[in-house]
Design an enzyme around this catalytic site. Sequence first.
Site, PDB file in Angstrom:
ATOM      1  N   VAL A 293       0.914  -1.205  -0.083  1.00 34.33           N
ATOM      2  CA  VAL A 293       0.188  -0.079  -0.081  1.00 34.33           C
ATOM      3  C   VAL A 293       1.310   1.156  -0.256  1.00 34.33           C
ATOM      4  CG1 VAL A 293      -1.400   1.381   1.678  1.00 34.33           C
ATOM      5  CG2 VAL A 293      -1.805  -1.484   1.264  1.00 34.33           C
ATOM      6  N   ALA A 294       2.412   1.490   0.552  1.00 36.02           N
ATOM      7  CA  ALA A 294       2.929   1.906   0.881  1.00 36.02           C
ATOM      8  C   ALA A 294       3.316   2.468  -0.379  1.00 36.02           C
ATOM      9  CB  ALA A 294       3.715   2.312   2.301  1.00 36.02           C
ATOM     10  N   GLU A 298      -1.843   5.425  -4.848  1.00 39.91           N
ATOM     11  CA  GLU A 298      -3.411   5.433  -5.109  1.00 39.91           C
ATOM     12  C   GLU A 298      -3.696   6.433  -5.615  1.00 39.91           C
ATOM     13  OE1 GLU A 298      -1.978   2.236  -1.521  1.00 39.91           O
ATOM     14  OE2 GLU A 298      -1.840   4.832  -1.698  1.00 39.91           O
ATOM     15  N   ASP A 340      -4.436  22.174 -42.665  1.00 41.90           N
ATOM     16  CA  ASP A 340      -4.583  22.795 -44.084  1.00 41.90           C
ATOM     17  C   ASP A 340      -4.785  24.576 -44.139  1.00 41.90           C
ATOM     18  OD1 ASP A 340      -6.672  20.528 -44.910  1.00 41.90           O
ATOM     19  OD2 ASP A 340      -7.907  20.987 -43.486  1.00 41.90           O
ATOM     20  N   ASP A 613     -10.831  19.242 -41.841  1.00 43.37           N
ATOM     21  CA  ASP A 613     -12.726  19.282 -42.082  1.00 43.37           C
ATOM     22  C   ASP A 613     -13.613  18.603 -43.100  1.00 43.37           C
ATOM     23  OD1 ASP A 613     -11.403  20.578 -44.487  1.00 43.37           O
ATOM     24  OD2 ASP A 613     -11.996  22.252 -43.589  1.00 43.37           O
ATOM     25  N   ASP A 617     -10.920  13.867 -45.459  1.00 45.18           N
ATOM     26  CA  ASP A 617      -9.667  13.652 -43.599  1.00 45.18           C
ATOM     27  C   ASP A 617      -9.645  13.237 -42.622  1.00 45.18           C
ATOM     28  OD1 ASP A 617      -8.535  16.475 -45.161  1.00 45.18           O
ATOM     29  OD2 ASP A 617      -9.822  17.240 -44.327  1.00 45.18           O
ATOM     30  N   GLU A 682       6.512   6.908   3.954  1.00 47.21           N
ATOM     31  CA  GLU A 682       5.990   5.760   4.275  1.00 47.21           C
ATOM     32  C   GLU A 682       5.969   3.990   4.188  1.00 47.21           C
ATOM     33  OE1 GLU A 682       2.325   6.277   1.842  1.00 47.21           O
ATOM     34  OE2 GLU A 682       1.599   7.979   2.401  1.00 47.21           O
ATOM     35  N   THR A 712      -5.417  13.199   3.010  1.00 49.00           N
ATOM     36  CA  THR A 712      -5.063  14.533   2.714  1.00 49.00           C
ATOM     37  C   THR A 712      -3.914  15.209   1.653  1.00 49.00           C
ATOM     38  OG1 THR A 712      -2.831  13.283   3.411  1.00 49.00           O
ATOM     39  CG2 THR A 712      -4.484  14.205   5.167  1.00 49.00           C
TER      40      THR A 712
END
Length: 894
Positions: A293-294, A298, A340, A613, A617, A682, A712
């Site tokens: 997890v550390a 995440e 173009d 356009d 294209d 961590e 946090t």
Amino acid sequence: MTEAATRPPSPAKGLPPSPDPLEPLPLLRRELGTGPSGLSAREAARRLAVYGPNEVRRKARTSLGRELVRQLVHPLAVLLWAAAALAFVADIAVLGWAIVAVVIVNAAFALLQERQAEQAVETLARYLPEHAWVIRDGQPSAVESRELVPGDLIVLEEGAKVPADARLTDGGIEVDLSMLTGESAPAERVAGPGLAGAPLLQEPNLVFSGTTCTEGQAQAIVFATGDHTELGRIAALSQRTQRDPSPLERQVKKVAWLIAAVAVAMGAVFLVAGVAVGLPLTDSLIFAIGLLVANVPEGLLPIITLALAVGVRALARQGAVVKRLSAVETLGSTNVICTDKTGTLTRNRMRLQTVWTPEHGTNTGPWAGELARTGALCTTVTRDAEGRLHGDPTEIALVEGAGAHGAPIDLDSRDGGRRAVFRFDPRLRLMSVVQESEPDGAHVIVKGAPEAVVGALDGGDPTAALAAADRLAHDGMRVLAVAVRDLPEGAATPARRQEAESGLRLLGLVGLYDPPRPEVAEAVRRCHDAGVRVHIVTGDNGATAAAVAREVGIGVPGLTVVAQSETVGDQELDQLLAHSDTEVVFARSSPETKLHVADTLRAHGQIVAMTGDGVNDAPALHRAHIGVAMGRSGTDVAREASTMVLTDDNFATIVAAIESGRRVYDNVRKFIVYIFAHATPEVVPFLVFALSAGTIPLPLTVLQILAIDLGTETLPALALGRERAEPGVMSRPPRPSSQGVISRDMLIRSWGWLGTVSAALVMTAFFYVLWRAGWHPGDPTGPGTPLHHAYVTATTATFAGIVTCQVGTAMAARTDHAALREIGLFTNHLLLAGIAFELVFTAALVYAPPLQDLFGTAALSLDVVALIATFPVLVWGTDELRRWARRTRRSTNA
């Protein structure tokens, strides 16, 4: 022109062979089995069963379930699944379900963002009208367009969409072919023989599915339907071109696998080590879960998604709608733009630029107004009730130009005095009218291509006129010659155009020009400063496109013009695009040419943005890294195939989008530094716990890590994604496509510098609380022991210390090289709000009893709070010193 663009597409396997639409009309009728009365209803039904419906097959979209699975098996998600499984094995169900919730929320959020950003604009099938007028059994009737078959005799008139590829058998119309050719001027289509050697789209007797009839009336015989039409062929090209993952998508996945491998290896090694030194299996599993997890950031995926979404919204305010989130980052690495000309570099509004007369050259005077007025009389422009002009853009420019030269014409008087009109013939390249006006009597007025007009003059040397026409064309103008012949009083009106268009006297030449947008030159200069090359890929002629290129600064220091780009082979194209100091104008381009250019640039390692356009294209837009469609003048097909739509059709918006992409990329790197910096503080507590064989209690819990990574950390990281661009962002070359979003220097800074300083500080706070309570290594700290409350307070100090270190890291990460004072301490208001939120959130976890029970925290005393309050300044200050030392070394070496 490629073979596919000059011959009709072959039918699908098992279907009758397609006839050649250019063969003599009687032979074409015989091959299609169509007489003057059209097909019978029964024969049409039989052919419908053979050929299938007249519709373009759509490519199936990826299912929602498959996309969700893709999000759930992302390497970072897989790592969290492993951590959840270990939690359930260790009988820590609360932690397991918490991790599962994190995975699902991340996947759902990313999926929703992508779905929202990638909604299709329109489909190719929308270009086919719902109904068409067809003659069957000798009677005109409306049928569903999907029921048309080869051999049907259809009726075309003003305002109708062409429902299938067909050859005119009677009458004449003007057709808007811009969706296929990229040229804005309507094309004349008349019943008659074809032009030898002309490309299929330029044949004067053919019309194509999805185009629009702007004027006239005609009958036509259908020779291709559905996927066998030009529209269907382009759709097939679009579906065969695959869209590759963006550089950011590839790099994040690569880094995710690296993190996963490191986390699993560390977890496995220390799990075995923990058991070997006598730790209980449950403690060893908790330790392994903690490492997993550390190590997993995440918040990385949702924060990247949010940062890109913020970039999408910012670009939308600038006039660029981005349909794929990852395209924002790809914009930042773009080093080639293929654009173009008409409507993107230019205003897409023709105007009368200059006039030339045999007597006065290009000098202005009363003769200029008379020439403009005479040319404007030879038009079919109309004016609506609101005063707007309608018609061919070239003719509108003539009418407006006459007014600008002080010789306006009244369109009602023009029409009232018109005796005859011979419409523009694409083979003769002429138009003429017999006009009567007071007090001058009747005149024949002819306008058209200079070479065609001078051929109808009554004597005189055309050399000067043709030389002047060449000079004007070289300057990018569309040149028309205007000639007249006075009719004697009482003379009969010429009945045939050959009679009218002879014995003429040349009045002069008019040069019409579609001027560049005023902001384009500055945008091109910024491209060059940023190391971005600009190529023009257009359906227009080379001289016009080259003139526009020179006017806006494209081609500095070198410009190459390819007049017939569809004839360029692979080897020549490689040579053209291999030189980094040369920009190219590809004129008269076909759909395959644009796709060819995009593929060649990709093969050379370039990150390509391609504008377009028209329907033609779509394949190139789909293939380019960034397909840029026009929002105003663009077709729905182009908008669907693209990844970005310009709501203002402006080249300068592309450059602003590139700058925004670079800013987003820089900001992604900033919050990656910020997030990764917290992995070290961590992980270190778990390593201390394992290496001490449990004599030092675990300084941090897994739930507290989740509170940091998902609570946090998120808002400040998102706020870093909103940082303004650092000075000089468009004065540096594009980053190499091979450069990873995470570099070695970033890892050294985050894990090795900011992370190590933070880890040392938080472990100081942990040991300070324990030693103050009289703890010695090996003393029990479990529930019911005298030191348990001190231990809980110490883990809380570790947790709060990491949060305060986050504050210092956030301020340090705002710049990569510059000092913080250069961008301002308080300029990012969202970051200040995010820091305030994380401090309040941390205080709630530390002091609110319900949250204390859930996260295993305890209230901190004032001395501990005072200690950890110094951490932000210490973390930011040490990094500021490191950046100062690096700047000093660079200036010394320079």
